[in-house]
Enzyme design. Structure first.
Site, PDB file in Angstrom:
ATOM      1  N   HIS A 189       0.739  -1.266   0.253  1.00  0.00           N
ATOM      2  CA  HIS A 189      -0.432  -0.340   0.105  1.00  0.00           C
ATOM      3  C   HIS A 189       0.859   1.340  -0.008  1.00  0.00           C
ATOM      4  O   HIS A 189       2.071   1.584   1.078  1.00  0.00           O
ATOM      5  CB  HIS A 189      -1.052  -0.123   1.177  1.00  0.00           C
ATOM      6  N   LEU A 224     -10.556  -3.959   4.322  1.00  0.00           N
ATOM      7  CA  LEU A 224      -9.130  -3.507   3.350  1.00  0.00           C
ATOM      8  C   LEU A 224      -8.949  -2.581   3.491  1.00  0.00           C
ATOM      9  O   LEU A 224      -8.301  -2.152   5.014  1.00  0.00           O
ATOM     10  CB  LEU A 224     -10.225  -2.348   2.017  1.00  0.00           C
ATOM     11  N   ASP A 225      -6.990  -2.840   3.291  1.00  0.00           N
ATOM     12  CA  ASP A 225      -5.829  -2.453   4.050  1.00  0.00           C
ATOM     13  C   ASP A 225      -6.117  -2.589   5.399  1.00  0.00           C
ATOM     14  O   ASP A 225      -4.976  -1.667   6.027  1.00  0.00           O
ATOM     15  CB  ASP A 225      -5.783  -0.747   3.029  1.00  0.00           C
ATOM     16  N   GLU A 226      -6.664  -3.254   5.800  1.00  0.00           N
ATOM     17  CA  GLU A 226      -6.632  -3.677   7.596  1.00  0.00           C
ATOM     18  C   GLU A 226      -5.804  -4.925   7.678  1.00  0.00           C
ATOM     19  O   GLU A 226      -5.332  -4.831   9.046  1.00  0.00           O
ATOM     20  CB  GLU A 226      -7.419  -3.717   8.171  1.00  0.00           C
TER      21      GLU A 226
END
Length: 281
Positions: A189, A224-226
């Site tokens: 990311h 998401l993105d975790e």
């Protein structure tokens, strides 16, 4: 003839675990070449990674490990140290991470076996061909997402991929595919998570006048993105920087962070600890 193995394990912490594991390996005529351990007081768990040499049959070693681990409630995995992890890389239209991974792989700096490149665009088919790697173009739209992911997963399974690297693959994976790839998909990311999530973090960072930008490599989950973070790094930002300046500097950071995460994962140095990771470097 001896073979090198890497044993990774986790279990509830208790006294004597290092002694027990070392004793087991000694009883099996193994020579420990590298070892690391960590006990987490917050979770009460013990983690260990051991590289060792052993001349006996692998099947017997695994069978004995199964019996040894049972009373300790151990989750363990045994890997052949010299066996490279079969890998599929997914990418969209920004190729800096892909190009960096391919170069490192070609130079022998990453212990992976890149089996295929999958993309929703055609931009990098020539790059893939220059490395003699199969390239699969699978367009993705809202209407075709399910069919596209089915094709992607078919390729991943056909190649026997143990690792999927999202090298700036700019599509959100479905919950179903995230579940199928649990623990074996790494995303990069372009932000120092949890700050500035979403598609344009460098614009957000520039707008906020940040003094540091960064990148985060993490395991893919349905949130998401975790997902559990494997590696992060930062670069200095200045008030004179444009968005293009931040983007260029950030892309260098992304490439380095992703390469380190892939290397550690492929060397079996990353163990899951709930929503966190333990890294044996």
């Amino acid at each position: 003839m001896t073979n090198a193995y890497i044993l990774t394990l986790s279990c509830p912490d208790r006294r004597g675990l290092v002694h027990a594991v070392s004793g087991f390996l000694l009883d099996h005529d193994s020579n420990i070449e590298e070892a690391g351990q960590f006990n987490d007081p917050a979770t009460g768990l013990f983690f260990m990674r051991v590289r060792f040499a052993n001349a006996g049959p692998a099947a017997q070693l695994r069978e004995d490990l199964e019996a040894f681990a049972l009373p300790f409630e151990m989750h363990w995995r045994l890997h052949a140290a010299e066996e490279k992890i079969k890998t599929v890389i997914m990418v969209s239209r920004q190729g800096h991470c892909l190009n960096d991974l391919l170069f490192r792989w070609k130079e022998g700096l990453l212990p992976i076996d890149i089996r295929a490149i999958v993309s929703n665009h055609r931009d990098f088919y020539q790059l893939a061909a220059s490395y003699n790697i199969p390239f699969h173009h699978i367009p993705v739209t809202a209407a075709t997402k399910a069919q596209a992911e089915a094709k992607q997963f078919e390729i991943i399974e056909a190649e026997g991929a143990e690792l999927v690297v999202l090298a700036r693959y700019m599509q959100v994976l479905s919950n179903d595919l995230c579940s199928k790839l649990s623990g074996r998909a790494i995303n990069i990311h372009h932000s120092f998570l949890p700050s500035f999530k979403g598609a344009k973090p460098y614009y957000q960072a520039h707008d906020r006048g940040v003094k540091l930008i960064g990148a985060t490599a993490h395991y893919v989950t349905a949130d998401l993105d975790e997902g559990p973070i494997i590696e992060q790094d930062v670069a200095r930002a200045y008030h004179t920087d444009t968005v293009d300046d931040l983007t260029a500097r950030g892309q260098d950071t992304e490439s380095q962070v992703l390469a380190r995460a892939v290397k550690w994962h492929s060397e079996h140095r990353v163990l899951m600890n709930g929503h966190k990771t333990v890294i044996f470097r």
